[in-house]
Design a protein around this motif. Structure first.
Motif, short mmCIF file in Angstrom:
data_model
loop_
_atom_site.label_atom_id
_atom_site.label_comp_id
_atom_site.label_asym_id
_atom_site.label_seq_id
_atom_site.Cartn_x
_atom_site.Cartn_y
_atom_site.Cartn_z
N SER A 57 1.09 -1.05 -0.01
CA SER A 57 -0.16 -0.11 0.05
C SER A 57 0.66 1.08 -0.01
O SER A 57 2.08 1.08 0.24
CB SER A 57 -0.91 -0.04 1.22
OG SER A 57 -0.19 0.23 2.47
N GLU A 58 0.33 2.48 -0.21
CA GLU A 58 1.02 3.87 -0.32
C GLU A 58 0.09 4.82 0.37
O GLU A 58 -1.02 4.95 -0.10
CB GLU A 58 1.24 3.97 -1.68
CG GLU A 58 2.31 5.06 -1.75
CD GLU A 58 3.50 4.87 -1.21
OE1 GLU A 58 4.06 5.61 -0.30
OE2 GLU A 58 4.09 3.86 -1.71
N ILE A 68 -0.76 20.21 6.32
CA ILE A 68 -1.04 18.98 5.23
C ILE A 68 -2.29 19.38 4.55
O ILE A 68 -3.21 19.67 5.04
CB ILE A 68 -1.41 17.66 6.25
CG1 ILE A 68 -0.08 17.07 6.91
CG2 ILE A 68 -1.84 16.48 5.37
CD1 ILE A 68 1.01 16.88 6.21
N GLY A 69 -2.11 19.39 3.17
CA GLY A 69 -3.19 19.89 2.45
C GLY A 69 -3.93 18.93 1.58
O GLY A 69 -4.72 19.21 1.02
N GLY A 70 -3.38 17.65 1.51
CA GLY A 70 -4.12 16.65 0.97
C GLY A 70 -3.46 15.08 1.49
O GLY A 70 -2.49 15.12 2.08
N VAL A 71 -4.14 14.12 1.28
CA VAL A 71 -3.94 12.99 1.64
C VAL A 71 -4.50 11.76 0.48
O VAL A 71 -5.60 12.15 -0.12
CB VAL A 71 -4.53 12.40 2.92
CG1 VAL A 71 -6.14 12.64 3.04
CG2 VAL A 71 -4.09 11.09 3.65
N ALA A 72 -3.69 10.84 0.38
CA ALA A 72 -4.37 9.68 -0.51
C ALA A 72 -3.82 8.14 0.18
O ALA A 72 -2.69 8.57 0.59
CB ALA A 72 -3.51 9.84 -1.84
N PHE A 73 -4.37 7.43 -0.23
CA PHE A 73 -4.07 6.02 0.34
C PHE A 73 -4.53 5.08 -0.97
O PHE A 73 -5.57 5.21 -1.05
CB PHE A 73 -4.84 5.84 1.63
CG PHE A 73 -4.56 4.18 2.34
CD1 PHE A 73 -3.19 4.00 2.64
CD2 PHE A 73 -5.48 3.34 2.05
CE1 PHE A 73 -2.84 2.86 3.00
CE2 PHE A 73 -5.34 2.10 2.48
CZ PHE A 73 -3.73 1.78 2.90
N ALA A 74 -3.81 4.17 -1.01
CA ALA A 74 -4.19 3.28 -2.16
C ALA A 74 -3.51 1.73 -1.77
O ALA A 74 -2.52 1.64 -1.11
CB ALA A 74 -3.89 3.53 -3.65
N GLU A 75 -4.01 0.61 -2.26
CA GLU A 75 -3.50 -0.63 -2.16
C GLU A 75 -3.36 -1.49 -3.43
O GLU A 75 -4.19 -1.13 -4.35
CB GLU A 75 -4.51 -1.48 -1.12
CG GLU A 75 -4.61 -0.88 0.37
CD GLU A 75 -5.48 -1.76 1.10
OE1 GLU A 75 -5.25 -2.11 2.19
OE2 GLU A 75 -6.52 -1.92 0.61
N GLY A 76 -2.15 -2.27 -3.48
CA GLY A 76 -2.16 -2.98 -4.54
C GLY A 76 -3.24 -4.35 -4.55
O GLY A 76 -3.36 -4.58 -3.43
N ALA A 77 -3.79 -4.66 -5.67
CA ALA A 77 -4.65 -5.97 -5.60
C ALA A 77 -4.30 -6.97 -6.77
O ALA A 77 -3.68 -6.39 -7.73
CB ALA A 77 -6.09 -5.64 -5.70
N ASP A 78 -4.89 -7.89 -7.01
CA ASP A 78 -4.74 -8.88 -8.23
C ASP A 78 -3.31 -9.08 -8.38
O ASP A 78 -3.09 -8.78 -9.76
CB ASP A 78 -5.55 -8.28 -9.39
CG ASP A 78 -7.15 -8.13 -9.14
OD1 ASP A 78 -7.46 -8.97 -8.29
OD2 ASP A 78 -7.66 -7.54 -10.07
N VAL A 84 -5.90 0.25 -6.09
CA VAL A 84 -7.37 0.49 -5.44
C VAL A 84 -7.08 1.54 -4.76
O VAL A 84 -6.65 1.68 -3.70
CB VAL A 84 -7.93 -0.79 -4.91
CG1 VAL A 84 -9.26 -0.35 -4.37
CG2 VAL A 84 -7.98 -2.00 -5.70
N LEU A 85 -7.57 2.65 -5.25
CA LEU A 85 -7.45 4.04 -4.47
C LEU A 85 -8.63 4.14 -3.42
O LEU A 85 -9.84 4.17 -4.19
CB LEU A 85 -7.77 5.03 -5.78
CG LEU A 85 -7.61 6.75 -5.10
CD1 LEU A 85 -6.21 6.97 -4.40
CD2 LEU A 85 -7.98 7.50 -6.27
N LYS A 86 -8.14 4.05 -2.31
CA LYS A 86 -9.34 4.19 -1.12
C LYS A 86 -9.62 5.41 -0.79
O LYS A 86 -10.54 5.60 -0.23
CB LYS A 86 -8.49 3.28 -0.13
CG LYS A 86 -8.35 1.92 -0.46
CD LYS A 86 -9.47 0.82 -0.33
CE LYS A 86 -8.92 -0.32 -0.26
NZ LYS A 86 -10.04 -1.44 -0.31
N ILE A 107 0.51 8.28 -6.43
CA ILE A 107 -0.08 6.99 -6.19
C ILE A 107 0.34 5.93 -7.28
O ILE A 107 0.84 4.87 -7.11
CB ILE A 107 -1.52 7.07 -6.02
CG1 ILE A 107 -1.78 7.63 -4.68
CG2 ILE A 107 -2.30 5.45 -6.18
CD1 ILE A 107 -1.56 6.64 -3.37
N ILE A 108 -0.05 6.46 -8.58
CA ILE A 108 0.28 5.85 -9.93
C ILE A 108 1.62 5.25 -9.89
O ILE A 108 2.14 4.20 -10.23
CB ILE A 108 -0.24 6.47 -11.04
CG1 ILE A 108 -1.65 6.49 -11.04
CG2 ILE A 108 0.23 5.80 -12.46
CD1 ILE A 108 -2.54 7.44 -11.95
#
Length: 163
Positions: A57-58, A68-78, A84-86, A107-108
């Motif tokens: 994940s990231e 902090i002006g923004g946040v992103a969380f994603a996980e790898g799948a398959d 998968v951008l959560k 993220i990408i």
């Protein structure tokens, strides 16, 4: 703003950002009390802390050195083929300045083996839908895995990635 990996010292600011952003986005849809209930559960410090060490994940923040002006969380799948951008949220006062795009790009880049990125979004979140469509996402025929607080199915969007 620069994008970097989130750390334990960021969690209080990330929680505050998520609470503010969720209220700005969803109070009119679900009501402030329901949004508070959701953010207390989903965006607690303990819940956020588990993301710091989640495998494959990231967890990123956009930081200008003062806030902090923004946040992103994603996980790898398959097997790493799919991202998968959560979550991807930017403080309401900073939206429209390219921060969301910076987070999405990072993220990408964090999943170089992925062939596609997928996300779910509330149908009434028109601003988010416009952002994702402007960034190359198209609505998928897949059913969302989640339902909103009012019981409606989330919309699924996908974007192919160069593999």
């Amino acid at each position: 703003m620069f994008v970097r990996t989130a750390g334990d010292r960021d969690l209080a600011a990330v929680r505050a950002l998520l609470v503010e952003t969720w209220h700005a986005t969803y109070d009119a849809i679900y009501g402030a009390a329901k949004v508070t209930e959701i953010t207390d559960q989903w965006h607690s410090i303990a819940s956020l802390r588990t993301r710091l060490t989640r495998p494959n994940s990231e967890f990123l923040v956009a930081d200008d050195g003062k806030r902090i002006g923004g946040v992103a969380f994603a996980e790898g799948a398959d097997g790493g083929e799919l991202v998968v951008l959560k979550q991807l949220y930017v403080l309401p006062v900073l939206q429209g300045r390219g921060i969301g795009g910076m987070l999405l790009d990072e993220i990408i880049e964090s999943f170089p083996e992925a062939r596609a990125i997928r996300l779910e979004v509330e149908e009434q979140n028109k601003r988010a839908i416009a952002f994702y469509e402007a960034n190359g996402f198209v609505r998928s025929g897949d059913a969302g895995e989640h339902t909103g607080p009012s019981g409606e199915q989330t919309l699924v969007y996908r974007r192919p990635l160069a593999g």
